[in-house]
Design a protein around this motif. Structure first.
Motif, PDB file in Angstrom:
ATOM      1  N   ARG A  64       0.827  -1.208   0.000  1.00  0.00           N
ATOM      2  CA  ARG A  64       0.000   0.000   0.000  1.00  0.00           C
ATOM      3  C   ARG A  64       0.866   1.265   0.000  1.00  0.00           C
ATOM      4  NH1 ARG A  64      -2.585  -0.563   4.742  1.00  0.00           N
ATOM      5  NH2 ARG A  64      -1.057   0.762   5.793  1.00  0.00           N
ATOM      6  N   ASN A  65       1.904   1.278   0.826  1.00  0.00           N
ATOM      7  CA  ASN A  65       2.778   2.455   0.896  1.00  0.00           C
ATOM      8  C   ASN A  65       3.539   2.671  -0.409  1.00  0.00           C
ATOM      9  OD1 ASN A  65       2.048   3.096   3.535  1.00  0.00           O
ATOM     10  ND2 ASN A  65       3.670   1.843   4.426  1.00  0.00           N
ATOM     11  N   ILE A  66       3.959   1.577  -1.037  1.00  0.00           N
ATOM     12  CA  ILE A  66       4.654   1.694  -2.321  1.00  0.00           C
ATOM     13  C   ILE A  66       3.710   2.253  -3.384  1.00  0.00           C
ATOM     14  CG2 ILE A  66       5.688   0.367  -4.203  1.00  0.00           C
ATOM     15  CD1 ILE A  66       7.006  -1.398  -2.058  1.00  0.00           C
ATOM     16  N   ARG A  67       2.463   1.796  -3.383  1.00  0.00           N
ATOM     17  CA  ARG A  67       1.479   2.330  -4.333  1.00  0.00           C
ATOM     18  C   ARG A  67       1.293   3.840  -4.146  1.00  0.00           C
ATOM     19  NH1 ARG A  67      -1.431  -2.452  -3.176  1.00  0.00           N
ATOM     20  NH2 ARG A  67      -2.828  -1.314  -1.784  1.00  0.00           N
ATOM     21  N   LEU A  87       2.679  -7.224  -9.461  1.00  0.00           N
ATOM     22  CA  LEU A  87       1.354  -7.066 -10.064  1.00  0.00           C
ATOM     23  C   LEU A  87       0.990  -5.598 -10.217  1.00  0.00           C
ATOM     24  CD1 LEU A  87      -0.572  -9.922  -8.214  1.00  0.00           C
ATOM     25  CD2 LEU A  87       0.051  -9.849 -10.638  1.00  0.00           C
ATOM     26  N   TYR A  88       1.356  -4.810  -9.218  1.00  0.00           N
ATOM     27  CA  TYR A  88       1.052  -3.380  -9.309  1.00  0.00           C
ATOM     28  C   TYR A  88       1.859  -2.735 -10.432  1.00  0.00           C
ATOM     29  CZ  TYR A  88       0.767   1.552  -8.109  1.00  0.00           C
ATOM     30  OH  TYR A  88       0.578   2.907  -8.155  1.00  0.00           O
ATOM     31  N   ALA A  89       3.145  -3.028 -10.508  1.00  0.00           N
ATOM     32  CA  ALA A  89       3.976  -2.448 -11.563  1.00  0.00           C
ATOM     33  C   ALA A  89       3.473  -2.853 -12.944  1.00  0.00           C
ATOM     34  CB  ALA A  89       5.422  -2.882 -11.376  1.00  0.00           C
ATOM     35  N   ASP A  90       3.062  -4.099 -13.068  1.00  0.00           N
ATOM     36  CA  ASP A  90       2.578  -4.593 -14.360  1.00  0.00           C
ATOM     37  C   ASP A  90       1.296  -3.889 -14.806  1.00  0.00           C
ATOM     38  OD1 ASP A  90       4.708  -6.313 -14.457  1.00  0.00           O
ATOM     39  OD2 ASP A  90       3.560  -8.115 -13.990  1.00  0.00           O
ATOM     40  N   SER A  91       0.585  -3.292 -13.872  1.00  0.00           N
ATOM     41  CA  SER A  91      -0.676  -2.625 -14.204  1.00  0.00           C
ATOM     42  C   SER A  91      -0.464  -1.187 -14.687  1.00  0.00           C
ATOM     43  CB  SER A  91      -1.604  -2.614 -12.989  1.00  0.00           C
ATOM     44  OG  SER A  91      -1.132  -1.715 -11.986  1.00  0.00           O
ATOM     45  N   LEU A  92       0.788  -0.714 -14.645  1.00  0.00           N
ATOM     46  CA  LEU A  92       1.079   0.675 -14.988  1.00  0.00           C
ATOM     47  C   LEU A  92       2.023   0.755 -16.187  1.00  0.00           C
ATOM     48  CD1 LEU A  92       1.888   1.916 -11.355  1.00  0.00           C
ATOM     49  CD2 LEU A  92      -0.310   2.138 -12.556  1.00  0.00           C
ATOM     50  N   ASP A  93       1.854   1.784 -16.992  1.00  0.00           N
ATOM     51  CA  ASP A  93       2.772   1.955 -18.120  1.00  0.00           C
ATOM     52  C   ASP A  93       3.956   2.839 -17.757  1.00  0.00           C
ATOM     53  OD1 ASP A  93       1.548   4.407 -17.962  1.00  0.00           O
ATOM     54  OD2 ASP A  93       0.656   4.336 -19.983  1.00  0.00           O
ATOM     55  N   TYR A  94       3.948   3.426 -16.551  1.00  0.00           N
ATOM     56  CA  TYR A  94       5.057   4.283 -16.114  1.00  0.00           C
ATOM     57  C   TYR A  94       5.866   3.641 -14.988  1.00  0.00           C
ATOM     58  CZ  TYR A  94       1.321   5.558 -12.823  1.00  0.00           C
ATOM     59  OH  TYR A  94       0.296   5.524 -11.916  1.00  0.00           O
ATOM     60  N   ALA A  95       5.625   2.367 -14.739  1.00  0.00           N
ATOM     61  CA  ALA A  95       6.390   1.631 -13.725  1.00  0.00           C
ATOM     62  C   ALA A  95       6.812   0.289 -14.300  1.00  0.00           C
ATOM     63  CB  ALA A  95       5.575   1.440 -12.453  1.00  0.00           C
ATOM     64  N   GLU A  96       7.902  -0.235 -13.752  1.00  0.00           N
ATOM     65  CA  GLU A  96       8.409  -1.539 -14.193  1.00  0.00           C
ATOM     66  C   GLU A  96       8.972  -2.279 -12.986  1.00  0.00           C
ATOM     67  OE1 GLU A  96      11.977  -3.257 -17.049  1.00  0.00           O
ATOM     68  OE2 GLU A  96      10.940  -1.396 -17.622  1.00  0.00           O
ATOM     69  N   TYR A  97       8.687  -3.559 -12.913  1.00  0.00           N
ATOM     70  CA  TYR A  97       9.183  -4.399 -11.825  1.00  0.00           C
ATOM     71  C   TYR A  97      10.518  -5.021 -12.229  1.00  0.00           C
ATOM     72  CZ  TYR A  97       9.347  -8.242  -8.436  1.00  0.00           C
ATOM     73  OH  TYR A  97       9.720  -9.124  -7.449  1.00  0.00           O
ATOM     74  N   ILE A  98      11.464  -5.018 -11.304  1.00  0.00           N
ATOM     75  CA  ILE A  98      12.776  -5.641 -11.534  1.00  0.00           C
ATOM     76  C   ILE A  98      12.969  -6.731 -10.503  1.00  0.00           C
ATOM     77  CG2 ILE A  98      15.267  -5.277 -11.611  1.00  0.00           C
ATOM     78  CD1 ILE A  98      14.706  -2.354 -12.265  1.00  0.00           C
ATOM     79  N   ASP A  99      13.058  -7.952 -10.954  1.00  0.00           N
ATOM     80  CA  ASP A  99      13.184  -9.099 -10.057  1.00  0.00           C
ATOM     81  C   ASP A  99      14.659  -9.368  -9.765  1.00  0.00           C
ATOM     82  OD1 ASP A  99      12.940 -11.364  -8.564  1.00  0.00           O
ATOM     83  OD2 ASP A  99      12.162 -12.629 -10.184  1.00  0.00           O
ATOM     84  N   LEU A 100      15.062  -9.110  -8.520  1.00  0.00           N
ATOM     85  CA  LEU A 100      16.429  -9.379  -8.081  1.00  0.00           C
ATOM     86  C   LEU A 100      16.487 -10.516  -7.066  1.00  0.00           C
ATOM     87  CD1 LEU A 100      17.498  -5.661  -7.506  1.00  0.00           C
ATOM     88  CD2 LEU A 100      18.125  -7.089  -9.459  1.00  0.00           C
ATOM     89  N   PHE A 101      15.338 -11.044  -6.693  1.00  0.00           N
ATOM     90  CA  PHE A 101      15.267 -12.016  -5.610  1.00  0.00           C
ATOM     91  C   PHE A 101      16.078 -13.273  -5.925  1.00  0.00           C
ATOM     92  CE2 PHE A 101      13.450 -15.535  -3.239  1.00  0.00           C
ATOM     93  CZ  PHE A 101      13.269 -14.996  -1.970  1.00  0.00           C
TER      94      PHE A 101
END
Length: 431
Positions: A125-128, A171-185
């Motif tokens: 929620r805070n990241i959103r 999932l949140y990043a994927d829903s936006l065209d101005y954000a991108e998720y980077i998987d480093l895990f």
């Protein structure tokens, strides 16, 4: 108090209560290290990153690393990480840098939230809220949401809760065209095995950052300076914990002939000197978190910086040093502190012959401290006698007439934003 609650109500009830407390009052767990954290936040408020900056935001995992230097000294890259930061603080401190209309923001946050019993939903929620605020203020900014890294278990932080939170972020990043998720895990899963990735199962050695930087260098738009065999070349200068990990980065950074190397304790480490000073080639070699630092640790950072490991190490143009806070604030005889300091400077001269060295006086404290005054007087006299040394008095400009720290510049013995501006002003005459 918590022990009594457990006896009376049981572990499950108390765990729920602590989680609710963290959700409703996320700042409470920061009280113990509040002065340290607040001076870092305040130092940002006197700065304005360059227009179109690339901003790295997060907690200690972001804070520890010299991002600009790791990407070849790119002046657009700024670090806005803070040790112990939690996700709610991203929004609280947005105004300190958003005015530069950043081109890109790289975010990693959440491990401290989970480590203090916050739930996965509150982190997401805070990241959103943060991403929405950035987009509202700067619609053209691209936000890269980096996964929370694997870490040792602590309270509500486990591999399963980290994965759960990361999935929400993805999932949140994927829903936006101005954000991108980077998987480093998965890339950094071996953090849990410690060396050569980490010394504590949470933070990173140079090799861990080398993998991270390789993953994002195309997005940053600059090539990482770390070689592929960083795991074999990195040196911790026989130090451990956060200082040992910082030593590994310093050992891997090239030294150019026009570099200015700034060695010292926490005061040095938490200054964004490449933004404070008009010369872009200043390189921060400060130690870790918490008030103070000692000459032994500073020497370790000097050794790491000049480590012979195949990395390009030219003769720098200048070196600056601020150290000895813990030594003088202890009961150690002042004469032995002087000897340590002389030995440190001699070692710097051996490793970089002929390079001018500026030695800074120690800062004043909130209460009068005659040992600091005595040490500073000696340092001035010694530097004036030594060829190639310049003494810089930062004590008197930061002190009141009574010899205590001026609260315009220093609070709780930490240098705040206006104090960093004052020290930077005093250092400008060196170049």
């Amino acid at each position: 108090m918590i022990r009594d609650m457990i006896r009376q109500y049981g572990k499950r009830y108390c765990r729920l209560l602590l989680m609710l407390t963290a959700l409703c009052f996320p700042f409470l767990h920061c009280v113990a290290d509040g002065p340290f954290r607040q001076h870092r936040y305040d130092s940002w408020r006197v700065l304005m990153p360059p227009q179109g900056a690339i901003v790295f935001v997060g907690n200690s995992i972001t804070d520890m690393h010299n991002w600009g230097e790791a990407f070849g000294g790119n002046p657009l890259i700024v670090n806005r990480g803070n040790s112990g930061a939690v996700s709610s603080e991203l929004l609280d401190n947005l105004d300190s840098w958003i005015g530069c209309n950043p081109s890109k923001v790289f975010v990693m946050i959440g491990t401290n939230d989970l480590g203090w019993d916050s739930c996965t939903v509150s982190v997401a929620r805070n990241i959103r809220a943060f991403v929405q605020a950035v987009h509202k203020r700067c619609p053209s900014t691209k936000v890269y949401l980096q996964s929370i890294l694997p870490a040792y278990e602590q309270r509500n932080r486990s591999l399963s809760t980290i994965r759960e939170t990361n999935e929400m972020i993805r999932l949140y990043a994927d829903s936006l065209d101005y954000a991108e998720y980077i998987d480093l895990f998965d890339l950094l899963h071996s953090i849990l095995n410690k060396e050569p990735y980490s010394l504590d199962g949470l933070h990173l050695e140079a090799y861990g950052y080398s993998l991270w930087c390789s993953q994002i260098e195309k997005l940053v738009g600059a090539k990482s300076v770390y070689p592929a065999n960083t795991d074999l070349l990195q040196k911790n200068a026989r130090t451990w914990g956060s200082n040992g990990m910082r030593a590994t980065y310093f050992s891997m950074y090239p030294i150019e002939h026009d570099d200015v190397l700034f060695f010292g304790d926490e005061m040095v480490k938490n200054g964004e000197w490449n933004e404070l000073l008009p010369f872009s080639h200043i390189k921060n070699r400060g130690t870790g978190w918490g008030y103070g630092g000692n000459i032994t640790l500073t020497r370790a950072m000097v050794e790491a910086t000049f480590a012979k490991n195949g990395v390009k190490k030219e003769r720098p143009s200048q070196m600056i040093v601020y150290t000895g806070t813990d030594d003088i604030n202890s009961t150690k005889p002042i004469d032995s502190v002087k000897i340590q300091y002389i030995n440190l400077v001699q070692r710097m001269r051996e490793l970089a012959p002929g390079v001018p060295i500026a030695v800074l006086s120690l800062m004043p404290t909130m209460t009068p401290n005659n040992r600091i005054v005595e040490f500073n007087d000696w340092l001035r006299e010694w530097a004036d006698r030594e060829e190639g040394l310049t003494f810089v008095d930062i004590y008197h400009p930061l002190a009141t007439a009574e010899g205590t720290a001026d609260t315009i510049y220093i609070r709780d013995n930490y240098l705040y934003g206006k104090g960093y501006l004052k020290v930077a002003e005093l250092l400008k005459g060196l170049k």
